[in-house]
Design an enzyme around this catalytic site. Structure first.
Site, PDB file in Angstrom:
ATOM      1  N   CYS A 129     -12.653  -5.663   4.031  1.00  0.00           N
ATOM      2  CA  CYS A 129     -12.979  -4.229   4.063  1.00  0.00           C
ATOM      3  C   CYS A 129     -14.479  -4.013   4.296  1.00  0.00           C
ATOM      4  CB  CYS A 129     -12.565  -3.563   2.759  1.00  0.00           C
ATOM      5  SG  CYS A 129     -10.794  -3.317   2.649  1.00  0.00           S
ATOM      6  N   ARG A 183      -9.638 -14.007   2.386  1.00  0.00           N
ATOM      7  CA  ARG A 183      -9.980 -13.559   3.739  1.00  0.00           C
ATOM      8  C   ARG A 183     -11.475 -13.246   3.847  1.00  0.00           C
ATOM      9  NH1 ARG A 183      -5.899  -8.810   4.599  1.00  0.00           N
ATOM     10  NH2 ARG A 183      -6.263  -8.645   2.361  1.00  0.00           N
ATOM     11  N   VAL A 200      -2.070  -3.470   0.373  1.00  0.00           N
ATOM     12  CA  VAL A 200      -1.986  -2.013   0.333  1.00  0.00           C
ATOM     13  C   VAL A 200      -0.533  -1.548   0.312  1.00  0.00           C
ATOM     14  CG1 VAL A 200      -2.416   0.051   1.733  1.00  0.00           C
ATOM     15  CG2 VAL A 200      -4.229  -1.615   1.386  1.00  0.00           C
ATOM     16  N   ASP A 259       8.116  -5.767   7.001  1.00  0.00           N
ATOM     17  CA  ASP A 259       6.988  -6.627   7.387  1.00  0.00           C
ATOM     18  C   ASP A 259       7.497  -7.639   8.416  1.00  0.00           C
ATOM     19  OD1 ASP A 259       4.072  -7.287   5.747  1.00  0.00           O
ATOM     20  OD2 ASP A 259       4.784  -8.754   7.213  1.00  0.00           O
TER      21      ASP A 259
HETATM   22  N1  LIG Z   1      -6.748  -4.777   0.635  1.00  0.00           N
HETATM   23  C1  LIG Z   1      -7.552  -3.786   0.307  1.00  0.00           C
HETATM   24  O1  LIG Z   1      -8.243  -3.856  -0.693  1.00  0.00           O
HETATM   25  C2  LIG Z   1      -7.637  -2.555   1.154  1.00  0.00           C
HETATM   26  C3  LIG Z   1      -8.166  -1.400   0.569  1.00  0.00           C
HETATM   27  C4  LIG Z   1      -8.250  -0.258   1.328  1.00  0.00           C
HETATM   28  C5  LIG Z   1      -7.832  -0.282   2.651  1.00  0.00           C
HETATM   29  N2  LIG Z   1      -7.335  -1.421   3.207  1.00  0.00           N
HETATM   30  C6  LIG Z   1      -6.878  -1.374   4.593  1.00  0.00           C
HETATM   31  O2  LIG Z   1      -5.454  -1.343   4.567  1.00  0.00           O
HETATM   32  C7  LIG Z   1      -4.925  -2.059   5.682  1.00  0.00           C
HETATM   33  C8  LIG Z   1      -4.008  -3.160   5.205  1.00  0.00           C
HETATM   34  O3  LIG Z   1      -4.766  -4.090   4.457  1.00  0.00           O
HETATM   35  P1  LIG Z   1      -4.106  -5.183   3.530  1.00  0.00           P
HETATM   36  O4  LIG Z   1      -5.193  -5.770   2.736  1.00  0.00           O
HETATM   37  O5  LIG Z   1      -2.927  -4.624   2.827  1.00  0.00           O
HETATM   38  O6  LIG Z   1      -3.594  -6.238   4.629  1.00  0.00           O
HETATM   39  P2  LIG Z   1      -2.621  -7.474   4.391  1.00  0.00           P
HETATM   40  O7  LIG Z   1      -2.969  -8.479   5.397  1.00  0.00           O
HETATM   41  O8  LIG Z   1      -2.605  -7.836   2.942  1.00  0.00           O
HETATM   42  O9  LIG Z   1      -1.180  -6.882   4.697  1.00  0.00           O
HETATM   43  C9  LIG Z   1      -0.796  -6.414   5.923  1.00  0.00           C
HETATM   44  C10 LIG Z   1       0.646  -6.800   6.166  1.00  0.00           C
HETATM   45  O10 LIG Z   1       1.050  -6.222   7.400  1.00  0.00           O
HETATM   46  C11 LIG Z   1       1.912  -7.120   8.048  1.00  0.00           C
HETATM   47  N3  LIG Z   1       1.965  -6.775   9.462  1.00  0.00           N
HETATM   48  C12 LIG Z   1       1.097  -7.077  10.453  1.00  0.00           C
HETATM   49  N4  LIG Z   1       1.498  -6.520  11.596  1.00  0.00           N
HETATM   50  C13 LIG Z   1       2.664  -5.887  11.357  1.00  0.00           C
HETATM   51  C14 LIG Z   1       3.561  -5.130  12.137  1.00  0.00           C
HETATM   52  N5  LIG Z   1       3.314  -4.909  13.410  1.00  0.00           N
HETATM   53  N6  LIG Z   1       4.671  -4.629  11.548  1.00  0.00           N
HETATM   54  C15 LIG Z   1       4.910  -4.847  10.241  1.00  0.00           C
HETATM   55  N7  LIG Z   1       4.085  -5.536   9.434  1.00  0.00           N
HETATM   56  C16 LIG Z   1       2.975  -6.041   9.980  1.00  0.00           C
HETATM   57  C17 LIG Z   1       1.355  -8.477   7.748  1.00  0.00           C
HETATM   58  O11 LIG Z   1       2.329  -9.475   7.884  1.00  0.00           O
HETATM   59  C18 LIG Z   1       0.864  -8.300   6.305  1.00  0.00           C
HETATM   60  O12 LIG Z   1       1.835  -8.722   5.372  1.00  0.00           O
HETATM   61  C19 LIG Z   1      -6.145  -2.540   6.466  1.00  0.00           C
HETATM   62  O13 LIG Z   1      -6.455  -1.578   7.435  1.00  0.00           O
HETATM   63  C20 LIG Z   1      -7.230  -2.586   5.425  1.00  0.00           C
HETATM   64  O14 LIG Z   1      -8.509  -2.443   5.980  1.00  0.00           O
HETATM   65  C21 LIG Z   1      -7.220  -2.545   2.480  1.00  0.00           C
END
Ligand SMILES: NC(=O)c1ccc[n+]([C@@H]2O[C@H](COP(=O)([O-])OP(=O)(O)OC[C@H]3O[C@@H](n4cnc5c(N)ncnc54)[C@H](O)[C@@H]3O)[C@@H](O)[C@H]2O)c1
Length: 428
Positions: free
Chosen positions: A263, A334, A20, A38
């Site tokens: 999700c 995942r 995201v 990150d």
């Molecule tokens: N991937 C999707 O398709 C999608 C779509 C809509 C919503 N979301 C939501 O968006 C959010 C993020 O999802 P994602 O798929 O991008 O996750 P992801 O795991 O791909 O990325 C999250 C990133 O955040 C980093 N992170 C963790 N804790 C941290 C912190 N304290 N400070 C800084 N960085 C930190 C991790 O290292 C990771 O790189 C989630 O809530 C998910 O449910 C995801």
């Protein structure tokens, strides 16, 4: 705020550079100074080289962008807008794991400067932003909430692997704590989202809207999965039934399938958790989850039955798995339910070969202790077409026959090869 960002007076920080965060950061970085933060140092090092190991952004997406990738909190200076995109998984007991969100809130609280806005995008239950995140921001700053800083929530709708529904052509829901903050947040997102924004009544409404998008999808698929189990007993093809039923104007076309990922299979638990804290135990939502979570067992049972019927010694069979990611055209594994199918098959000493040109092989090996084959072999007793990657769409009837043993079965989870002939065919 948008003017301050565009003029370079302030920067925009994105916290969490995952599926995201990275696309949003790169989009804003076309004309705004962005800090992509990150905690994962390896990820940051790759991004600095213009490498997205998730393959969602290409090398060219990094060119001419005003972005600094960092894992140093001290780089979070002069930030006017923080956008939080950290993961929101569930624990083993299926309750929300808010640790990343809380840690990110602490980091931001410690770095807050006057007149900043913190926009949460991570998927959460209604109330989480104001009840769980805001107190952490307040605990870690001397600044006064509403006087010196504001909070907002804008759920993310990005769909990795989807080239049609993109970040910028999908309407973005926005919400904020005050009308003036909402205006600033709307203007900010309108700057990058061509489809425009929808201003939700308040933060809780926006949080709930995201959760129900995925809960609705989970339940609709669960219904189809349950129907497909019934239709299997009736010896009729679910796809044929859906095609017939969907000629009625008000029938909604959903298909059965494995529900994995971070999700759809996870978000409903955020809602049920919140409902339970309020004294209500959801029934339908959890029933749907149960059906979807048990589907992998149903698939394995079907394969074992076939082997028994064909007098094959189960421990001497070999199965090809086509696709191991949680959905098509992504590298993301995942919560992939295909992994469950594989582990279940291995419990029967079945030889399993996984072919997936997209999967991140290191992650597959580190997380699940599984490896892939580089090219498809022969003599399979079953082929499980588990994921609808584009590369698999061209596989023909003849091809499957050349790589299979006599009396093999093609398990077509995603109904890619409807009309298949020459060996036993089964789809959900
Ligand atoms: N991937 C999707 O398709 C999608 C779509 C809509 C919503 N979301 C939501 O968006 C959010 C993020 O999802 P994602 O798929 O991008 O996750 P992801 O795991 O791909 O990325 C999250 C990133 O955040 C980093 N992170 C963790 N804790 C941290 C912190 N304290 N400070 C800084 N960085 C930190 C991790 O290292 C990771 O790189 C989630 O809530 C998910 O449910 C995801």
């Amino acid at each position: 705020m948008l003017e301050k960002l565009l003029s370079g007076e302030k920067k925009l920080a994105v916290i969490g550079m995952g599926y995201v965060g990275l696309p949003i950061a790169l989009e804003f970085a076309k004309d705004i100074n962005v800090v992509g933060f990150d905690i994962n140092e390896t990820l940051i090092n790759n991004l600095r080289l213009g490498v997205d190991t998730k393959n969602e952004s290409s090398k060219t997406d990094f060119i001419n962008k005003k972005i600094q990738f960092t894992n140093e909190e001290t780089d979070l200076k002069n930030i006017g807008v923080f956008i939080v995109t950290v993961p929101t998984p569930v624990t083993n007991l299926k309750s929300p794991d808010l640790r990343p969100l809380k840690l990110a809130s602490k980091t931001i609280g410690e770095r807050l400067e006057k007149n900043s806005i913190i926009i949460y995008e991570s998927t959460v239950y209604p109330g989480c932003t104001e009840e769980d995140c805001l107190p952490i921001l307040m605990e870690n700053t001397e600044l006064e909430y509403l006087q010196d800083f504001n909070i907002a929530y804008s759920p993310e709708r990005i769909n990795p692997g989807d080239k049609i529904h993109t970040l910028t052509n999908t309407i973005k829901v926005v919400s904020a704590d005050t009308p003036s903050c909402l205006k600033k947040v709307s203007d900010l997102y309108k700057h990058i989202i061509k489809a425009g924004v929808h201003e939700a009544a308040n933060i809780k409404v926006a949080e709930a809207s995201k959760i129900i998008e995925n809960t609705q999808r989970d339940l609709n698929i669960a219904l189809m999965n349950e129907l497909s189990i019934i239709f299997d007993l009736l010896n009729i093809n679910t796809n044929d039934v859906i095609e017939a039923a969907s000629t009625k104007w008000n029938f909604l076309k959903f298909y059965p399938g494995l529900v994995g990922g971070h999700c759809i299979g996870v978000d409903p638990y955020y809602l049920t958790y919140k409902a339970e804290t309020l004294g209500y135990k959801p029934e339908i939502i959890l029933a749907g989850r149960k059906v979807n979570d048990n589907l992998s067992k149903h698939i394995v049972k079907r394969i074992l039955n076939h082997f028994k019927n064909e007098n094959k010694t189960i421990g001497k069979t070999k199965i090809l798995i086509l696709g191991v990611t949680f959905k098509e055209n992504v590298s993301d594994i995942r919560n992939s339910k295909v992994i469950e199918v594989i582990h279940e098959l291995k419990n029967y000493n079945i030889q399993v070969e996984i072919y997936d040109p997209l999967v991140d092989v290191t992650q597959l090996s580190d997380t699940y202790n599984l490896s892939t084959i580089n090219s498809i072999n022969k003599n399979y007793d079953a082929i499980i077409a588990a994921v609808k990657h584009d590369e698999f769409l061209s596989f023909t009837n003849e091809y499957f026959l050349t790589i299979s043993n006599p009396k093999a079965i093609l398990i077509d989870i995603k109904s890619i090869y409807l009309g298949f002939e020459g060996m036993t065919y089964w789809s959900l």
